[in-house]
Design a protein around this motif. Structure first.
Motif, PDB file in Angstrom:
ATOM      1  N   ARG A  35       0.818  -1.214   0.000  1.00  0.00           N
ATOM      2  CA  ARG A  35       0.000   0.000   0.000  1.00  0.00           C
ATOM      3  C   ARG A  35       0.850   1.262   0.000  1.00  0.00           C
ATOM      4  O   ARG A  35       0.399   2.315  -0.454  1.00  0.00           O
ATOM      5  CB  ARG A  35      -0.916   0.006   1.226  1.00  0.00           C
ATOM      6  CG  ARG A  35      -1.898  -1.152   1.273  1.00  0.00           C
ATOM      7  CD  ARG A  35      -2.836  -1.147   0.080  1.00  0.00           C
ATOM      8  NE  ARG A  35      -3.868  -2.182   0.194  1.00  0.00           N
ATOM      9  CZ  ARG A  35      -4.734  -2.483  -0.760  1.00  0.00           C
ATOM     10  NH1 ARG A  35      -4.680  -1.837  -1.909  1.00  0.00           N
ATOM     11  NH2 ARG A  35      -5.615  -3.428  -0.572  1.00  0.00           N
ATOM     12  N   GLY A  67       1.739  -2.935   3.974  1.00  0.00           N
ATOM     13  CA  GLY A  67       0.669  -3.458   3.138  1.00  0.00           C
ATOM     14  C   GLY A  67      -0.107  -4.565   3.822  1.00  0.00           C
ATOM     15  O   GLY A  67      -0.128  -4.666   5.057  1.00  0.00           O
ATOM     16  N   GLU A  84      -2.369  -6.729   8.318  1.00  0.00           N
ATOM     17  CA  GLU A  84      -1.624  -5.547   7.898  1.00  0.00           C
ATOM     18  C   GLU A  84      -0.225  -5.611   8.501  1.00  0.00           C
ATOM     19  O   GLU A  84      -0.077  -5.754   9.721  1.00  0.00           O
ATOM     20  CB  GLU A  84      -2.340  -4.270   8.332  1.00  0.00           C
ATOM     21  CG  GLU A  84      -3.683  -4.067   7.628  1.00  0.00           C
ATOM     22  CD  GLU A  84      -4.310  -2.742   7.967  1.00  0.00           C
ATOM     23  OE1 GLU A  84      -4.850  -2.078   7.064  1.00  0.00           O
ATOM     24  OE2 GLU A  84      -4.267  -2.354   9.164  1.00  0.00           O
ATOM     25  N   GLU A 100       3.623  -3.282  -6.692  1.00  0.00           N
ATOM     26  CA  GLU A 100       2.330  -3.583  -6.074  1.00  0.00           C
ATOM     27  C   GLU A 100       2.387  -4.790  -5.149  1.00  0.00           C
ATOM     28  O   GLU A 100       1.561  -4.905  -4.233  1.00  0.00           O
ATOM     29  CB  GLU A 100       1.278  -3.797  -7.159  1.00  0.00           C
ATOM     30  CG  GLU A 100       0.870  -2.526  -7.869  1.00  0.00           C
ATOM     31  CD  GLU A 100      -0.265  -2.745  -8.833  1.00  0.00           C
ATOM     32  OE1 GLU A 100      -1.347  -2.147  -8.615  1.00  0.00           O
ATOM     33  OE2 GLU A 100      -0.093  -3.513  -9.801  1.00  0.00           O
ATOM     34  N   HIS A 118      -0.911   3.453   6.212  1.00  0.00           N
ATOM     35  CA  HIS A 118       0.154   2.725   5.526  1.00  0.00           C
ATOM     36  C   HIS A 118       1.311   3.640   5.127  1.00  0.00           C
ATOM     37  O   HIS A 118       2.478   3.219   5.153  1.00  0.00           O
ATOM     38  CB  HIS A 118      -0.400   1.993   4.298  1.00  0.00           C
ATOM     39  CG  HIS A 118      -1.165   0.751   4.642  1.00  0.00           C
ATOM     40  ND1 HIS A 118      -0.570  -0.356   5.196  1.00  0.00           N
ATOM     41  CD2 HIS A 118      -2.487   0.451   4.519  1.00  0.00           C
ATOM     42  CE1 HIS A 118      -1.474  -1.302   5.392  1.00  0.00           C
ATOM     43  NE2 HIS A 118      -2.648  -0.841   5.001  1.00  0.00           N
ATOM     44  N   THR A 309       2.760   5.907  -2.567  1.00  0.00           N
ATOM     45  CA  THR A 309       1.572   5.120  -2.291  1.00  0.00           C
ATOM     46  C   THR A 309       1.074   4.430  -3.550  1.00  0.00           C
ATOM     47  O   THR A 309       1.295   4.900  -4.660  1.00  0.00           O
ATOM     48  CB  THR A 309       0.442   5.999  -1.717  1.00  0.00           C
ATOM     49  OG1 THR A 309       0.172   7.087  -2.614  1.00  0.00           O
ATOM     50  CG2 THR A 309       0.819   6.538  -0.353  1.00  0.00           C
TER      51      THR A 309
END
Length: 310
Positions: A35, A67, A84, A100, A118, A309
């Motif tokens: 994230r 993330g 998380e 990603e 995040h 981000t």
């Protein structure tokens, strides 16, 4: 998946958005949907070729990530899908954080601190672990001791000031005058404008000096340390001459290179969740603006951290 790679060394413009295959976690690893990814000075040195940490391009930069766990490989018992997490996997080997998805050993991650988004969490691992390993592991900083942090408003420095304060130390910090209010907000007891004043003037008997700046600050700091005091540096960590001069002066020398460490991450998490530590993020940019993020880091004028981000 989207990622940022580079095909050659060079200026920030060599960073480009591209597509790559999603990685698969190996035994004891997790797959993390990223994230946010922190940007650190070592990223810029590696990109430019000044510090060819990853060998010749092509490669994908980035170590700091925050993330969500999307896949768990056999042997992982610390996390489940949906957790998380944050961390600094694989350093100094490639981690591919500007992407990603990343894979990471489960024991190089920790649960994201409650109360941080995040972007804030991604700002913490490398800089926070560096400060923790320098002040706590290397220097053994204790309550009541006196510590000087060179570069107290920077990515590592602003966390070091808070960690030192949380451990009950009296904190001195150097920065330009424009950042002194920021340093005091972080908990610094004394601020020194390095552009106007000689930090060694009238300063003696310190227990620890933590140098995040370099440029000869380590050697100049020896007179301000007490006998047996610790000089800890993250910029001159491979300097045998400085180590010898420090020992000859009756001080301790420690050159710190940050290591992935879930125990350290969990200690940082505890400080965050008890209100004693807060990463400061000056700029949050989308992944596609990685080149802009690198250019900002290279000004050496930002406070705290810069984060991408996704």
């Amino acid at each position: 998946m989207r990622t940022i790679d580079q095909q050659s060394y060079g200026e920030p413009g060599v960073l480009r958005i591209t597509e790559a295959e999603r990685p698969e976690p190996r035994v004891t690893e997790v797959l993390v949907r990223v994230r946010a990814a922190g940007v650190n000075p070592v990223d810029t040195y590696t990109r430019s070729g000044a510090f060819p940490l990853l060998g010749e391009p092509p490669f994908v930069l980035g170590w700091d990530v925050s993330g969500v766990v999307e896949q768990v490989a056999p042997g992982v018992n610390r996390f489940a899908v949906g957790d998380e997490v944050y961390g600094m996997p694989h350093f100094p080997r490639p981690a591919g954080g500007y992407a990603e998805y990343v894979t990471a050993p489960a024991r190089q991650l920790a649960r994201k601190p409650k109360g941080l988004d995040h972007a804030q969490a991604a700002a913490l691992p490398m800089a926070g672990l560096t400060a923790w390993q320098a002040l706590v592991d290397a220097a053994g900083l204790q309550a009541g001791q006196r510590v000087l942090v060179h570069g107290g408003a920077g990515g590592v420095g602003h966390l070091a000031v808070q960690i030192a304060r949380a451990r009950g130390a009296e904190v001195f910090a150097t920065a330009s005058a424009a950042k002194h209010d920021f340093l005091r907000e972080l908990g610094a007891d004394h601020t020194i404008d390095y552009t106007e004043a000689d930090f060694t003037a009238g300063l003696r008997g310190l227990d620890v000096v933590f140098d995040t700046v370099g440029n000869g600050n380590g050697l100049r700091s020896l007179p301000v340390l007490r006998d047996g005091g610790a000089l800890v540096t993250i910029t001159e960590h491979f300097d045998p001459e400085l180590a010898a001069l420090t020992a000859a002066a009756g001080r301790r020398y420690a050159g710190v290179v940050v290591e992935p460490d879930h125990v350290g991450l969990e200690a940082l998490t505890e400080l965050v969740e008890t209100g004693l530590l807060r990463p400061y993020v000056e700029h949050v940019l989308p992944l596609e603006e990685a080149a802009t993020a690198h250019a900002l880091v290279e000004t050496r004028r930002t406070r705290g951290k810069i984060v991408l981000t996704l």
